[in-house]
Write a protein that holds these residues in place. Structure first.
Motif, PDB file in Angstrom:
ATOM      1  N   PHE A  22       0.210   1.683   3.422  1.00 30.75           N
ATOM      2  CA  PHE A  22      -0.892   1.874   4.447  1.00 30.75           C
ATOM      3  C   PHE A  22      -1.311   2.886   5.206  1.00 30.75           C
ATOM      4  CE2 PHE A  22      -1.245  -2.700   2.765  1.00 30.75           C
ATOM      5  CZ  PHE A  22      -2.468  -2.956   2.667  1.00 30.75           C
ATOM      6  N   THR A  23       0.227   3.424   5.540  1.00 31.14           N
ATOM      7  CA  THR A  23       0.300   4.585   6.292  1.00 31.14           C
ATOM      8  C   THR A  23      -0.568   5.895   5.301  1.00 31.14           C
ATOM      9  OG1 THR A  23       2.005   4.369   7.705  1.00 31.14           O
ATOM     10  CG2 THR A  23       1.606   6.488   7.334  1.00 31.14           C
ATOM     11  N   ASP A  24       0.010   5.835   4.000  1.00 33.53           N
ATOM     12  CA  ASP A  24      -0.561   6.934   3.115  1.00 33.53           C
ATOM     13  C   ASP A  24      -1.962   6.722   2.860  1.00 33.53           C
ATOM     14  OD1 ASP A  24       2.008   8.171   2.638  1.00 33.53           O
ATOM     15  OD2 ASP A  24       2.414   7.062   0.741  1.00 33.53           O
ATOM     16  N   SER A  25      -2.486   5.539   2.717  1.00 29.71           N
ATOM     17  CA  SER A  25      -3.863   5.264   2.386  1.00 29.71           C
ATOM     18  C   SER A  25      -4.726   5.097   3.682  1.00 29.71           C
ATOM     19  CB  SER A  25      -3.930   4.018   1.452  1.00 29.71           C
ATOM     20  OG  SER A  25      -3.817   2.951   2.304  1.00 29.71           O
ATOM     21  N   GLU A  26      -4.513   4.799   4.799  1.00 34.18           N
ATOM     22  CA  GLU A  26      -5.118   4.586   5.854  1.00 34.18           C
ATOM     23  C   GLU A  26      -4.792   5.376   7.270  1.00 34.18           C
ATOM     24  OE1 GLU A  26      -7.996   2.650   5.616  1.00 34.18           O
ATOM     25  OE2 GLU A  26      -7.436   1.794   3.652  1.00 34.18           O
ATOM     26  N   GLU A  28      -1.180   5.972  10.205  1.00 34.88           N
ATOM     27  CA  GLU A  28       0.317   5.580  10.920  1.00 34.88           C
ATOM     28  C   GLU A  28      -0.110   3.994  11.463  1.00 34.88           C
ATOM     29  OE1 GLU A  28       3.335   7.229  13.477  1.00 34.88           O
ATOM     30  OE2 GLU A  28       2.614   8.508  11.859  1.00 34.88           O
ATOM     31  N   ALA A  29      -1.155   3.812  12.228  1.00 35.25           N
ATOM     32  CA  ALA A  29      -1.328   2.851  13.098  1.00 35.25           C
ATOM     33  C   ALA A  29      -1.808   1.630  12.368  1.00 35.25           C
ATOM     34  CB  ALA A  29      -2.800   2.971  14.050  1.00 35.25           C
ATOM     35  N   GLU A  30      -2.398   1.675  10.941  1.00 34.20           N
ATOM     36  CA  GLU A  30      -2.717   0.647  10.097  1.00 34.20           C
ATOM     37  C   GLU A  30      -1.541   0.325   9.151  1.00 34.20           C
ATOM     38  OE1 GLU A  30      -5.443  -1.654   7.907  1.00 34.20           O
ATOM     39  OE2 GLU A  30      -5.673  -0.485   9.724  1.00 34.20           O
ATOM     40  N   ALA A  32       1.731   0.441  10.476  1.00 37.79           N
ATOM     41  CA  ALA A  32       2.463  -0.404  11.027  1.00 37.79           C
ATOM     42  C   ALA A  32       1.648  -1.824  11.367  1.00 37.79           C
ATOM     43  CB  ALA A  32       2.542   0.495  12.888  1.00 37.79           C
ATOM     44  N   MET A  33       0.538  -1.793  11.496  1.00 41.27           N
ATOM     45  CA  MET A  33      -0.175  -3.186  11.779  1.00 41.27           C
ATOM     46  C   MET A  33       0.013  -4.195  10.707  1.00 41.27           C
ATOM     47  SD  MET A  33      -2.709  -5.344  11.265  1.00 41.27           S
ATOM     48  CE  MET A  33      -4.062  -4.142  10.570  1.00 41.27           C
ATOM     49  N   VAL A  34      -0.197  -3.592   9.345  1.00 39.46           N
ATOM     50  CA  VAL A  34       0.126  -4.308   8.394  1.00 39.46           C
ATOM     51  C   VAL A  34       1.427  -4.737   7.936  1.00 39.46           C
ATOM     52  CG1 VAL A  34      -0.642  -4.304   5.716  1.00 39.46           C
ATOM     53  CG2 VAL A  34      -2.224  -3.417   7.394  1.00 39.46           C
ATOM     54  N   SER A  35       2.405  -3.756   8.341  1.00 38.28           N
ATOM     55  CA  SER A  35       3.636  -3.959   8.035  1.00 38.28           C
ATOM     56  C   SER A  35       4.320  -5.018   9.058  1.00 38.28           C
ATOM     57  CB  SER A  35       4.838  -2.709   8.040  1.00 38.28           C
ATOM     58  OG  SER A  35       4.796  -2.260   9.308  1.00 38.28           O
ATOM     59  N   ASN A  36       3.870  -4.890  10.261  1.00 37.90           N
ATOM     60  CA  ASN A  36       4.172  -5.970  11.241  1.00 37.90           C
ATOM     61  C   ASN A  36       3.563  -7.392  10.784  1.00 37.90           C
ATOM     62  OD1 ASN A  36       5.690  -4.293  12.763  1.00 37.90           O
ATOM     63  ND2 ASN A  36       3.973  -3.678  14.036  1.00 37.90           N
ATOM     64  N   LEU A  37       2.355  -7.304  10.428  1.00 38.90           N
ATOM     65  CA  LEU A  37       1.860  -8.394   9.632  1.00 38.90           C
ATOM     66  C   LEU A  37       2.706  -9.222   8.590  1.00 38.90           C
ATOM     67  CD1 LEU A  37      -0.302 -10.777   9.611  1.00 38.90           C
ATOM     68  CD2 LEU A  37      -1.634  -9.123   8.178  1.00 38.90           C
ATOM     69  N   ALA A  38       3.154  -8.426   7.647  1.00 42.40           N
ATOM     70  CA  ALA A  38       3.981  -9.015   6.540  1.00 42.40           C
ATOM     71  C   ALA A  38       5.038  -9.464   6.979  1.00 42.40           C
ATOM     72  CB  ALA A  38       4.136  -7.931   5.386  1.00 42.40           C
ATOM     73  N   TYR A  39       5.950  -8.839   7.984  1.00 36.57           N
ATOM     74  CA  TYR A  39       7.241  -9.186   8.365  1.00 36.57           C
ATOM     75  C   TYR A  39       6.987 -10.413   9.204  1.00 36.57           C
ATOM     76  CZ  TYR A  39      11.651  -8.869  10.786  1.00 36.57           C
ATOM     77  OH  TYR A  39      12.776  -9.027  11.503  1.00 36.57           O
TER      78      TYR A  39
END
Length: 183
Positions: A22-26, A28-30, A32-39
């Protein structure tokens, strides 16, 4: 490519996959947000409310690597229908455009069907998810758990028939997904 249920020992690798994808496609903030959601989904959701699948690239020279991950979490309707929400989804940029994500989603949907799940919803890009059988769903047919910022991204798929039957009432999502900012 091998598709399977995730191993809890892979949580850190899965989190890194979501961050990088999501950092590559959107941004850094996105990422972090999506990885925190997954975690949060992986560490706080009861196992009976969660299905997590990974695509592993097995290379004799470099070992195993998680190339993709999809997470399904329970949606609870008053009617008791066995339904899940597909979100989030990440496929490493190295594997995008090669059918990895679609194959992984199809693997997950087939596994859910084998476990008696009858309805899967997602909130995302219709152009992507329609390739795996999802279709737009009006909120007059099935309401989203929270207000949608992009109603065109509310998509569903019946695992029993071609048609999605209307469901009364608003579903409840698992706690990690119960955040207005992700909708």
């Amino acid at each position: 490519m091998e598709f399977s249920v995730y191993n809890p020992d892979e949580i850190d690798e899965i989190r890194q996959l979501f961050t990088k994808t999501f950092t590559d496609s959107e941004s850094e903030a996105e990422g972090a947000m999506v990885s925190n959601l997954a975690y949060e989904l992986l560490t706080t959701t009861d196992n009976h409310d969660l299905f997590v699948f990974v695509a592993r690239d097995i290379d004799r020279n470099h070992g195993e690597r998680v190339a993709g991950c999809i997470i399904f979490s329970r949606l609870t309707f008053a009617s008791g229908i066995n339904a899940f929400l597909l979100s989030p989804v990440a496929v490493s940029t190295d594997y995008q455009g090669k059918g990895t994500g679609q194959a992984l989603i199809n693997f997950g949907l087939n596994t859910l069907k084998d476990h008696g799940v009858v309805l899967v919803l997602t909130y995302g890009d219709p152009n992507y998810y329609c390739r795996t059988g999802f279709a737009p769903v009006s909120e007059t047919v099935i309401k989203a758990p929270l207000p949608l910022s992009h109603p065109e991204g509310w998509l569903g798929q019946s695992l029993l028939s071609r048609e999605i039957e209307p469901i009364d009432g608003k579903p409840q999502c698992v706690e990690a997904m119960n955040k207005p900012e992700i909708w």
